[in-house]
Design a protein around this motif. Sequence first.
Motif, PDB file in Angstrom:
ATOM      1  N   GLY A  63       0.804  -1.212   0.000  1.00 50.56           N
ATOM      2  CA  GLY A  63       0.000   0.000   0.000  1.00 50.56           C
ATOM      3  C   GLY A  63       0.836   1.261   0.000  1.00 50.56           C
ATOM      4  N   ILE A  64       2.000   1.219  -0.647  1.00 50.36           N
ATOM      5  CA  ILE A  64       2.892   2.371  -0.689  1.00 50.36           C
ATOM      6  C   ILE A  64       3.197   2.730  -2.139  1.00 50.36           C
ATOM      7  N   ASP A  65       3.828   3.891  -2.329  1.00 53.36           N
ATOM      8  CA  ASP A  65       4.240   4.316  -3.653  1.00 53.36           C
ATOM      9  C   ASP A  65       5.590   3.711  -3.994  1.00 53.36           C
ATOM     10  N   VAL A  66       5.868   3.571  -5.287  1.00 56.72           N
ATOM     11  CA  VAL A  66       7.177   3.119  -5.730  1.00 56.72           C
ATOM     12  C   VAL A  66       7.728   4.143  -6.711  1.00 56.72           C
ATOM     13  N   GLU A  67       8.977   4.517  -6.524  1.00 51.84           N
ATOM     14  CA  GLU A  67       9.656   5.473  -7.395  1.00 51.84           C
ATOM     15  C   GLU A  67      10.874   4.779  -7.996  1.00 51.84           C
ATOM     16  N   TYR A  68      10.966   4.751  -9.315  1.00 52.80           N
ATOM     17  CA  TYR A  68      12.086   4.108  -9.992  1.00 52.80           C
ATOM     18  C   TYR A  68      13.137   5.140 -10.376  1.00 52.80           C
ATOM     19  N   VAL A  69      14.379   4.806 -10.063  1.00 53.21           N
ATOM     20  CA  VAL A  69      15.515   5.664 -10.391  1.00 53.21           C
ATOM     21  C   VAL A  69      16.468   4.857 -11.256  1.00 53.21           C
ATOM     22  N   THR A  70      16.700   5.291 -12.486  1.00 52.36           N
ATOM     23  CA  THR A  70      17.573   4.546 -13.386  1.00 52.36           C
ATOM     24  C   THR A  70      18.968   5.153 -13.412  1.00 52.36           C
ATOM     25  N   ALA A  71      19.971   4.278 -13.485  1.00 60.15           N
ATOM     26  CA  ALA A  71      21.373   4.700 -13.545  1.00 60.15           C
ATOM     27  C   ALA A  71      22.187   3.531 -14.068  1.00 60.15           C
ATOM     28  N   ASN A  72      23.436   3.792 -14.455  1.00 59.64           N
ATOM     29  CA  ASN A  72      24.330   2.708 -14.831  1.00 59.64           C
ATOM     30  C   ASN A  72      24.434   1.717 -13.678  1.00 59.64           C
ATOM     31  N   PHE A  73      24.479   0.444 -14.011  1.00 58.68           N
ATOM     32  CA  PHE A  73      24.507  -0.583 -12.976  1.00 58.68           C
ATOM     33  C   PHE A  73      25.655  -0.366 -11.997  1.00 58.68           C
ATOM     34  N   SER A  74      26.821   0.043 -12.511  1.00 54.20           N
ATOM     35  CA  SER A  74      28.004   0.191 -11.658  1.00 54.20           C
ATOM     36  C   SER A  74      27.827   1.254 -10.584  1.00 54.20           C
ATOM     37  N   GLY A  75      26.843   2.146 -10.740  1.00 52.81           N
ATOM     38  CA  GLY A  75      26.637   3.200  -9.751  1.00 52.81           C
ATOM     39  C   GLY A  75      25.517   2.940  -8.771  1.00 52.81           C
ATOM     40  N   LEU A  76      24.790   1.841  -8.940  1.00 47.79           N
ATOM     41  CA  LEU A  76      23.604   1.622  -8.125  1.00 47.79           C
ATOM     42  C   LEU A  76      23.919   1.377  -6.656  1.00 47.79           C
ATOM     43  N   PHE A  77      24.980   0.613  -6.370  1.00 47.54           N
ATOM     44  CA  PHE A  77      25.289   0.342  -4.962  1.00 47.54           C
ATOM     45  C   PHE A  77      25.758   1.603  -4.242  1.00 47.54           C
ATOM     46  N   GLY A  78      26.439   2.485  -4.959  1.00 49.17           N
ATOM     47  CA  GLY A  78      26.821   3.759  -4.361  1.00 49.17           C
ATOM     48  C   GLY A  78      25.606   4.591  -4.011  1.00 49.17           C
ATOM     49  N   MET A  79      24.610   4.562  -4.870  1.00 47.48           N
ATOM     50  CA  MET A  79      23.368   5.284  -4.597  1.00 47.48           C
ATOM     51  C   MET A  79      22.627   4.680  -3.416  1.00 47.48           C
ATOM     52  N   LEU A  80      22.673   3.349  -3.302  1.00 50.28           N
ATOM     53  CA  LEU A  80      22.039   2.688  -2.156  1.00 50.28           C
ATOM     54  C   LEU A  80      22.747   3.073  -0.861  1.00 50.28           C
ATOM     55  N   GLY A  81      24.066   3.031  -0.877  1.00 60.49           N
ATOM     56  CA  GLY A  81      24.822   3.359   0.328  1.00 60.49           C
ATOM     57  C   GLY A  81      24.642   4.796   0.781  1.00 60.49           C
ATOM     58  N   SER A  82      24.446   5.714  -0.173  1.00 62.86           N
ATOM     59  CA  SER A  82      24.303   7.130   0.163  1.00 62.86           C
ATOM     60  C   SER A  82      22.874   7.515   0.521  1.00 62.86           C
ATOM     61  N   GLY A  83      21.936   6.580   0.388  1.00 62.85           N
ATOM     62  CA  GLY A  83      20.563   6.864   0.757  1.00 62.85           C
ATOM     63  C   GLY A  83      19.723   7.467  -0.347  1.00 62.85           C
ATOM     64  N   ARG A  84      20.234   7.537  -1.556  1.00 60.70           N
ATOM     65  CA  ARG A  84      19.463   8.110  -2.660  1.00 60.70           C
ATOM     66  C   ARG A  84      18.419   7.140  -3.193  1.00 60.70           C
ATOM     67  N   ILE A  85      18.605   5.859  -2.932  1.00 66.21           N
ATOM     68  CA  ILE A  85      17.587   4.853  -3.224  1.00 66.21           C
ATOM     69  C   ILE A  85      17.489   3.931  -2.017  1.00 66.21           C
ATOM     70  N   ASP A  86      16.394   3.177  -1.948  1.00 69.18           N
ATOM     71  CA  ASP A  86      16.173   2.284  -0.815  1.00 69.18           C
ATOM     72  C   ASP A  86      16.591   0.847  -1.090  1.00 69.18           C
ATOM     73  N   THR A  87      16.546   0.452  -2.361  1.00 66.07           N
ATOM     74  CA  THR A  87      16.947  -0.893  -2.734  1.00 66.07           C
ATOM     75  C   THR A  87      17.283  -0.918  -4.214  1.00 66.07           C
ATOM     76  N   ILE A  88      17.775  -2.055  -4.696  1.00 66.55           N
ATOM     77  CA  ILE A  88      18.120  -2.237  -6.109  1.00 66.55           C
ATOM     78  C   ILE A  88      17.378  -3.459  -6.625  1.00 66.55           C
ATOM     79  N   ALA A  89      16.631  -3.286  -7.703  1.00 69.62           N
ATOM     80  CA  ALA A  89      15.947  -4.405  -8.358  1.00 69.62           C
ATOM     81  C   ALA A  89      16.582  -4.581  -9.735  1.00 69.62           C
TER      82      ALA A  89
END
Length: 252
Positions: A63-89
């Motif tokens: 029952g929540i919203d989902v927001e998709y953020v696209t980026a090069n795969f190599s940068g996704l874990f950095g975005m997760l660690g910095s809090g810019r995304i909540d998870t990686i699918a």
Amino acid sequence: MRYILRTALLCASLGVMGQAMAQDDETLKVGMSGGYFPFTFVEQDKLKGFEVDVMDAVAERLGIDVEYVTANFSGLFGMLGSGRIDTIANQITITDERQQKYVFTQPYVYDGAQVVVKRGNDDIAGVEDLRDKTVAVNLGSNYEQLLRELPYSDEIDIRTYESNIEQDTALGRVDAFVMDRVSASQIIKEKPLPLALAGKPFSDIRNALPFRDDEQGRQMRDRVDQALNTLREDGTLGKISQTWFGSDITKP
């Protein structure tokens, strides 16, 4: 429920505000490459794929919203660690190294690492034939590590790519590429490229959703994990898999 797609560039411009948004657990911010067919890809300016359907179902269940953020795969874990995304699918494989940094949901895809070659390349019949060959992998993926763990890894010329590993293999610029068997099979089926599977998968892999290893990350992981359990039990995950692959890859 709202479905939002933002690019990494926009997310980066938000800076601290973007990190604050990630604290709102009523919007699940999901990072993905948008370039890993058929799991996540863009068609006619719309983000599609197995991962998108799964995360839409998870968000609907919670029952929540989902927001998709696209980026090069190599940068996704950095975005997760910095809090810019909540998870990686993006078909994230559970590894010992990643488990030291992140907390994972239960696996929702069971697969294997697969060697793929240009059709007609009889020199490579499986992973044991990669000695003295050039092999492409996606930058930041676990497939590079799997190759480096082979006892003859120093005899393999491993090349990392942001994208287009299948095209360069089809053009003969590299001898082979390695990715998961499901994706490789779909690429061969759907794309007009002269490619073929070489041998059987050489490593079993379990893919799941990573979250930051902090209180908020663990809480969200638990909520998503419960949603995945329900979606598996009521058959939703299996139906999504059948839609994309004609088989159920969500069970071992």
